[in-house]
Design a protein around this motif. Structure first.
Motif, PDB file in Angstrom:
ATOM      1  N   ASN A  14      -6.213   1.348  -3.987  1.00 25.47           N
ATOM      2  CA  ASN A  14      -7.283   1.687  -4.935  1.00 25.47           C
ATOM      3  C   ASN A  14      -8.526   2.197  -4.216  1.00 25.47           C
ATOM      4  O   ASN A  14      -9.174   3.142  -4.666  1.00 25.47           O
ATOM      5  N   ALA A  15      -8.866   1.542  -3.097  1.00 26.54           N
ATOM      6  CA  ALA A  15     -10.066   1.944  -2.344  1.00 26.54           C
ATOM      7  C   ALA A  15      -9.904   3.369  -1.824  1.00 26.54           C
ATOM      8  O   ALA A  15     -10.834   4.176  -1.907  1.00 26.54           O
ATOM      9  N   PHE A  72       0.843  -1.209   0.000  1.00 30.53           N
ATOM     10  CA  PHE A  72       0.000   0.000   0.000  1.00 30.53           C
ATOM     11  C   PHE A  72       0.882   1.265   0.000  1.00 30.53           C
ATOM     12  O   PHE A  72       0.664   2.188  -0.791  1.00 30.53           O
ATOM     13  N   ALA A  73       1.877   1.283   0.879  1.00 31.11           N
ATOM     14  CA  ALA A  73       2.747   2.469   0.987  1.00 31.11           C
ATOM     15  C   ALA A  73       3.526   2.694  -0.302  1.00 31.11           C
ATOM     16  O   ALA A  73       3.698   3.834  -0.743  1.00 31.11           O
ATOM     17  N   ARG A  74       3.990   1.602  -0.931  1.00 32.49           N
ATOM     18  CA  ARG A  74       4.726   1.757  -2.189  1.00 32.49           C
ATOM     19  C   ARG A  74       3.834   2.310  -3.290  1.00 32.49           C
ATOM     20  O   ARG A  74       4.241   3.171  -4.078  1.00 32.49           O
ATOM     21  N   GLU A  75       2.584   1.798  -3.335  1.00 26.71           N
ATOM     22  CA  GLU A  75       1.638   2.287  -4.342  1.00 26.71           C
ATOM     23  C   GLU A  75       1.463   3.801  -4.217  1.00 26.71           C
ATOM     24  O   GLU A  75       1.496   4.525  -5.209  1.00 26.71           O
ATOM     25  N   TRP A  76       1.274   4.259  -2.969  1.00 26.62           N
ATOM     26  CA  TRP A  76       1.013   5.679  -2.778  1.00 26.62           C
ATOM     27  C   TRP A  76       2.270   6.531  -2.957  1.00 26.62           C
ATOM     28  O   TRP A  76       2.194   7.649  -3.462  1.00 26.62           O
ATOM     29  N   LYS A  77       3.421   5.965  -2.548  1.00 27.80           N
ATOM     30  CA  LYS A  77       4.675   6.708  -2.736  1.00 27.80           C
ATOM     31  C   LYS A  77       4.929   6.910  -4.235  1.00 27.80           C
ATOM     32  O   LYS A  77       5.257   8.006  -4.679  1.00 27.80           O
ATOM     33  N   ALA A 100      17.749 -11.955 -12.783  1.00 25.63           N
ATOM     34  CA  ALA A 100      17.671 -12.176 -14.232  1.00 25.63           C
ATOM     35  C   ALA A 100      17.511 -10.832 -14.926  1.00 25.63           C
ATOM     36  O   ALA A 100      17.017  -9.873 -14.321  1.00 25.63           O
ATOM     37  N   PRO A 101      17.932 -10.751 -16.192  1.00 24.82           N
ATOM     38  CA  PRO A 101      17.852  -9.465 -16.889  1.00 24.82           C
ATOM     39  C   PRO A 101      16.437  -8.913 -17.012  1.00 24.82           C
ATOM     40  O   PRO A 101      16.248  -7.698 -17.075  1.00 24.82           O
ATOM     41  N   ASP A 102      15.418  -9.791 -17.051  1.00 28.11           N
ATOM     42  CA  ASP A 102      14.041  -9.286 -17.214  1.00 28.11           C
ATOM     43  C   ASP A 102      13.359  -9.004 -15.883  1.00 28.11           C
ATOM     44  O   ASP A 102      12.166  -8.691 -15.852  1.00 28.11           O
ATOM     45  N   LEU A 103      14.104  -9.093 -14.798  1.00 24.61           N
ATOM     46  CA  LEU A 103      13.533  -8.756 -13.485  1.00 24.61           C
ATOM     47  C   LEU A 103      13.749  -7.265 -13.255  1.00 24.61           C
ATOM     48  O   LEU A 103      14.878  -6.808 -13.091  1.00 24.61           O
ATOM     49  N   GLU A 104      12.670  -6.531 -13.313  1.00 19.70           N
ATOM     50  CA  GLU A 104      12.770  -5.067 -13.189  1.00 19.70           C
ATOM     51  C   GLU A 104      12.323  -4.610 -11.813  1.00 19.70           C
ATOM     52  O   GLU A 104      11.460  -5.231 -11.201  1.00 19.70           O
ATOM     53  N   LEU A 105      12.915  -3.511 -11.371  1.00 20.92           N
ATOM     54  CA  LEU A 105      12.563  -2.924 -10.080  1.00 20.92           C
ATOM     55  C   LEU A 105      11.842  -1.606 -10.325  1.00 20.92           C
ATOM     56  O   LEU A 105      11.700  -1.165 -11.466  1.00 20.92           O
ATOM     57  N   TYR A 106      11.377  -0.972  -9.254  1.00 18.50           N
ATOM     58  CA  TYR A 106      10.515   0.205  -9.408  1.00 18.50           C
ATOM     59  C   TYR A 106      11.325   1.475  -9.706  1.00 18.50           C
ATOM     60  O   TYR A 106      12.094   1.925  -8.862  1.00 18.50           O
ATOM     61  N   PRO A 107      11.146   2.051 -10.890  1.00 18.79           N
ATOM     62  CA  PRO A 107      11.972   3.205 -11.281  1.00 18.79           C
ATOM     63  C   PRO A 107      11.679   4.469 -10.494  1.00 18.79           C
ATOM     64  O   PRO A 107      12.516   5.356 -10.418  1.00 18.79           O
ATOM     65  N   GLU A 108      10.479   4.563  -9.899  1.00 21.48           N
ATOM     66  CA  GLU A 108      10.141   5.793  -9.165  1.00 21.48           C
ATOM     67  C   GLU A 108      10.659   5.750  -7.729  1.00 21.48           C
ATOM     68  O   GLU A 108      10.553   6.739  -7.006  1.00 21.48           O
ATOM     69  N   ARG A 152       4.743  10.436  -6.489  1.00 18.11           N
ATOM     70  CA  ARG A 152       5.863  10.940  -7.285  1.00 18.11           C
ATOM     71  C   ARG A 152       5.522  11.064  -8.768  1.00 18.11           C
ATOM     72  O   ARG A 152       6.098  11.887  -9.464  1.00 18.11           O
ATOM     73  N   THR A 153       4.611  10.229  -9.263  1.00 19.40           N
ATOM     74  CA  THR A 153       4.303  10.269 -10.706  1.00 19.40           C
ATOM     75  C   THR A 153       2.934  10.894 -10.988  1.00 19.40           C
ATOM     76  O   THR A 153       2.735  11.504 -12.025  1.00 19.40           O
ATOM     77  N   ARG A 154       2.010  10.683 -10.074  1.00 20.07           N
ATOM     78  CA  ARG A 154       0.632  11.200 -10.162  1.00 20.07           C
ATOM     79  C   ARG A 154      -0.094  10.748 -11.442  1.00 20.07           C
ATOM     80  O   ARG A 154      -0.946  11.458 -11.955  1.00 20.07           O
ATOM     81  N   VAL A 155       0.265   9.585 -11.953  1.00 19.30           N
ATOM     82  CA  VAL A 155      -0.336   9.114 -13.204  1.00 19.30           C
ATOM     83  C   VAL A 155      -1.794   8.692 -12.986  1.00 19.30           C
ATOM     84  O   VAL A 155      -2.696   9.175 -13.665  1.00 19.30           O
TER      85      VAL A 155
END
Lengths: 227, 211
Positions: free
Chosen positions: A103-104, A11-16, B87-95, A20-23
């Protein structure tokens, strides 16, 4: 750490990330505001359509806002390749619960913004604001649960755009019916005194729907997420 | 007394089809803790697919994967969380920053990773002082180092490394060798999917997949 703490991390990662992106935020707010603006423009100078139409318009805005904005959560994980790392590290129920909570919160926040705006523009007053609040909260939770689950399903397919609304709508029909009826009761349709009794049946349906939607999603999500 | 080793990976008659195309056929392997197995083969021979099947990320079309740790056989869900995988296709969160990525993946594993410990983990893979940079600003080599840090986060007994030296400089290649040696020394099992001779040299057992 407990299951709840692990879900809290999602949840915290989603909101963080959202902060930062506000998409997603921009997407749902833009959709809701543009819908409300169109409604306001089409009714300018005319007669108020009344609470029946207001209730339907409110749920139309909420339904399409949810399907257009909340669906991104899993599609983005798959498209960016981050789903792989998440599958390896987190229990499936933790992923669903964290994303559902995010989401909620987004949907309920948007409802808090859109509902007063729409009712104000239409010149409709709530006969029972408490009932209106409860209907929208319970309806929002059910809507967020189904949209989050269906979004995970749609993210596994190649034709993602538009599929979420098509898949989610039949599942959401009972919620939308009770939601529209409950909002009508809260706005005074067949409830001139503004009591709770005319909306209690709808609240029970919405509450049961939310509980069933959350439980079923938790039980079935592993199959959608990992297979 | 039970004489079986604490970590045993067994693949029985593994096959994988994508549509009508057969990628893997009748793969069998038994490896135990303390071993390093290198899987080689031409591009498209199914090295990455095999590692994903072992990791529990893909279901084989045929056959069975059994991973036993301390006498207990793990199902696919438990295998996913028990192994360390890069693995090369394991991506992490860019933000998120590098540190935030590590802390997030630790948290969803139920692990507490204070900022100081995260900084130490990052320094271990050559990312000292870069933990506060957003992942979007990382080079491909730095991302690969972060993937390795992530794979080691929960001190796994089984390490699956798909082209671990990809995009790494000489220092990075030496770091991969140190990781593999440390895993061997700790009695863990390492499976490497690679065609890089520097990596295949790390394994005492080679497994060649056909084209």
């Amino acid at each position: 750490m407990s299951w709840a703490a692990e879900a809290g991390a999602v949840f915290a990662r989603e909101w963080k990330a959202e902060w930062r992106t506000r998409v997603a935020l921009a997407s749902v707010v833009l959709f809701a505001l543009s819908s409300l603006t169109l409604i306001a423009l089409s009714l300018r100078g005319g007669v108020s359509p009344g609470p029946e139409v207001a209730a339907a318009l409110l749920w139309i805005v909420l339904f399409f806002t949810a399907t257009s904005g909340l669906g991104r959560t899993f599609v983005q994980e798959e498209e960016r390749g981050t789903a792989l790392a998440l599958r390896l590290a987190a229990r499936s129920t933790v992923v669903w619960a964290g994303k559902f909570a995010a989401n909620a919160l987004l949907l309920l926040g948007l409802t808090g913004l859109a509902a007063p705006l729409l009712l104000g523009m239409l010149g409709v007053r709530a006969a029972n604001p408490g009932l209106l609040f409860c209907v929208l909260v319970l309806g929002g939770l059910g809507l967020a649960a189904v949209t989050t689950f269906t979004a995970a399903l749609v993210a596994q397919t190649s034709s993602r755009s538009g599929l979420l609304a098509v898949l989610a709508f039949p599942i959401l029909v009972p919620l939308l019916l009770a939601g529209v009826h409950g909002v009508k009761a809260a706005l005074g349709v067949g409830n001139v005194s503004g009591g709770w009794a005319p909306g209690m049946g709808d609240l029970q349906v919405l509450g049961a729907y939310a509980v069933i939607a959350v439980t079923a999603s938790l039980l079935l999500f592993d199959w959608v997420w990992n297979d | 007394m039970d004489a079986s080793p604490p970590v045993v990976l067994e693949l029985k008659d593994i096959g994988k089809n994508y549509g009508g195309r057969r990628v893997l056929n009748a793969i069998g392997l038994r490896a135990a803790g303390g071993e390093v197995v290198s899987v080689t083969g031409p591009n498209g021979s199914g090295k990455s697919t095999l590692l994903k099947i072992v990791a529990g990320l893909l279901r084989p079309s045929r056959g069975e994967v059994t991973l036993t740790i301390d006498g207990g056989a793990l199902d696919a869900a438990a295998r996913r969380r028990a192994i360390g995988y890069a693995a090369p296709d394991l991506e992490l969160y860019p933000e998120l920053t590098g540190r935030e990525n590590l802390q997030f993946f630790a948290a969803v594993r139920g692990l507490r990773l204070p900022a100081t410990e995260a900084a130490r983990r990052l320094a271990d893979v050559g990312l000292a002082g870069r933990g506060e940079d957003p992942l979007g600003a990382y080079s491909s080599g730095m991302r690969q180092r972060l993937r390795l840090a992530l794979a080691l986060l929960h001190e796994p007994r089984v390490l699956l490394l798909d082209e671990p030296s990809l995009a790494l400089d000489e220092g990075g290649v030496a770091m991969v060798a140190r990781i593999v040696e440390a895993q061997r020394g700790a009695g863990g099992l390492t499976v490497l999917a690679t065609n890089d001779p520097r990596e295949t040299a790390l394994g005492e057992r080679g497994f060649v997949l056909g084209g």
